[in-house]
Design a protein around this motif. Structure first.
Motif, short mmCIF file in Angstrom:
data_model
loop_
_atom_site.label_atom_id
_atom_site.label_comp_id
_atom_site.label_asym_id
_atom_site.label_seq_id
_atom_site.Cartn_x
_atom_site.Cartn_y
_atom_site.Cartn_z
N THR A 56 49.87 -126.29 -9.60
CA THR A 56 49.90 -125.61 -8.30
C THR A 56 51.19 -125.97 -7.57
N TYR A 57 51.52 -127.26 -7.56
CA TYR A 57 52.77 -127.68 -6.91
C TYR A 57 53.97 -127.02 -7.60
N ASN A 58 53.99 -127.05 -8.93
CA ASN A 58 55.10 -126.45 -9.67
C ASN A 58 55.23 -124.96 -9.37
N ALA A 59 54.11 -124.27 -9.28
CA ALA A 59 54.15 -122.83 -8.99
C ALA A 59 54.76 -122.55 -7.62
N PHE A 60 54.33 -123.32 -6.61
CA PHE A 60 54.88 -123.12 -5.26
C PHE A 60 56.36 -123.50 -5.20
N ALA A 61 56.74 -124.60 -5.86
CA ALA A 61 58.14 -125.00 -5.86
C ALA A 61 59.00 -123.95 -6.56
N ASN A 62 58.55 -123.47 -7.71
CA ASN A 62 59.30 -122.44 -8.43
C ASN A 62 59.37 -121.14 -7.65
N TYR A 63 58.29 -120.77 -6.98
CA TYR A 63 58.28 -119.53 -6.19
C TYR A 63 59.28 -119.63 -5.04
N ASN A 64 59.29 -120.75 -4.36
CA ASN A 64 60.19 -120.92 -3.22
C ASN A 64 61.66 -121.03 -3.61
N ASN A 65 61.93 -121.41 -4.86
CA ASN A 65 63.30 -121.56 -5.33
C ASN A 65 63.72 -120.49 -6.32
N ARG A 66 62.96 -119.40 -6.37
CA ARG A 66 63.23 -118.32 -7.33
C ARG A 66 64.51 -117.56 -6.96
N SER A 67 65.00 -116.83 -7.92
CA SER A 67 66.13 -115.94 -7.67
C SER A 67 65.62 -114.76 -6.85
N SER A 68 66.43 -114.30 -5.91
CA SER A 68 65.97 -113.22 -5.02
C SER A 68 65.81 -111.88 -5.73
N ASP A 69 66.43 -111.73 -6.90
CA ASP A 69 66.27 -110.46 -7.61
C ASP A 69 65.05 -110.46 -8.53
N GLN A 70 64.26 -111.50 -8.47
CA GLN A 70 63.05 -111.59 -9.29
C GLN A 70 61.81 -111.38 -8.44
N GLU A 71 61.63 -110.19 -7.96
CA GLU A 71 60.45 -109.87 -7.17
C GLU A 71 59.33 -109.44 -8.11
N GLY A 72 58.39 -110.33 -8.35
CA GLY A 72 57.27 -110.02 -9.21
C GLY A 72 56.04 -109.69 -8.40
N SER A 73 55.08 -109.09 -9.06
CA SER A 73 53.84 -108.74 -8.38
C SER A 73 52.94 -109.97 -8.25
N ILE A 74 52.01 -109.89 -7.34
CA ILE A 74 51.04 -110.97 -7.16
C ILE A 74 50.22 -111.14 -8.44
N ALA A 75 49.88 -110.05 -9.10
CA ALA A 75 49.11 -110.13 -10.34
C ALA A 75 49.86 -110.92 -11.41
N THR A 76 51.16 -110.70 -11.51
CA THR A 76 51.97 -111.44 -12.48
C THR A 76 52.02 -112.92 -12.13
N LEU A 77 52.17 -113.23 -10.84
CA LEU A 77 52.19 -114.63 -10.42
C LEU A 77 50.86 -115.33 -10.73
N VAL A 78 49.76 -114.65 -10.46
CA VAL A 78 48.44 -115.24 -10.73
C VAL A 78 48.24 -115.43 -12.23
#
Length: 103
Positions: A56-78
């Protein structure tokens, strides 16, 4: 001041990254987590729980530090989160069982 801003603001999205999810906080968060994993009983519920916390921590850290051109859907993130928790838990439980059977 520039260094402080550069460490707190995402370079592409210009959004402020929450302190807990900045790359500089990774060790500060994970050191107590790894200690907790090491000192708690190595039972399946504890292993699953700690792996879920870690992923969970890794997911939030990676999401907050992602590249701005990588807009994925919520379904993909889950889906990716579920796969990460499942993989980490399977590896941890499988390793525990393998080591136990070697004794």
């Amino acid at each position: 001041a520039l260094q402080l801003v550069d460490s707190a603001v995402h370079p592409e999205t210009k959004q402020i990254i929450p302190m807990l999810f900045r790359r500089s906080a990774f060790t500060m968060f994970n050191t107590p987590l790894f200690f907790a994993i090491a000192v708690t009983p190595q039972t399946t519920p504890w292993i699953v729980g700690w792996q879920a916390v870690n992923q969970t921590y890794n997911a939030f850290a990676n999401y907050n530090n992602r590249s701005s051109d990588q807009e994925g859907s919520i379904a993909t993130l889950v889906q990716n989160f579920a796969l990460a928790v499942t993989g980490a838990t399977a590896a941890a439980v499988g390793t525990k069982r393998a080591l136990t059977s070697m004794r």
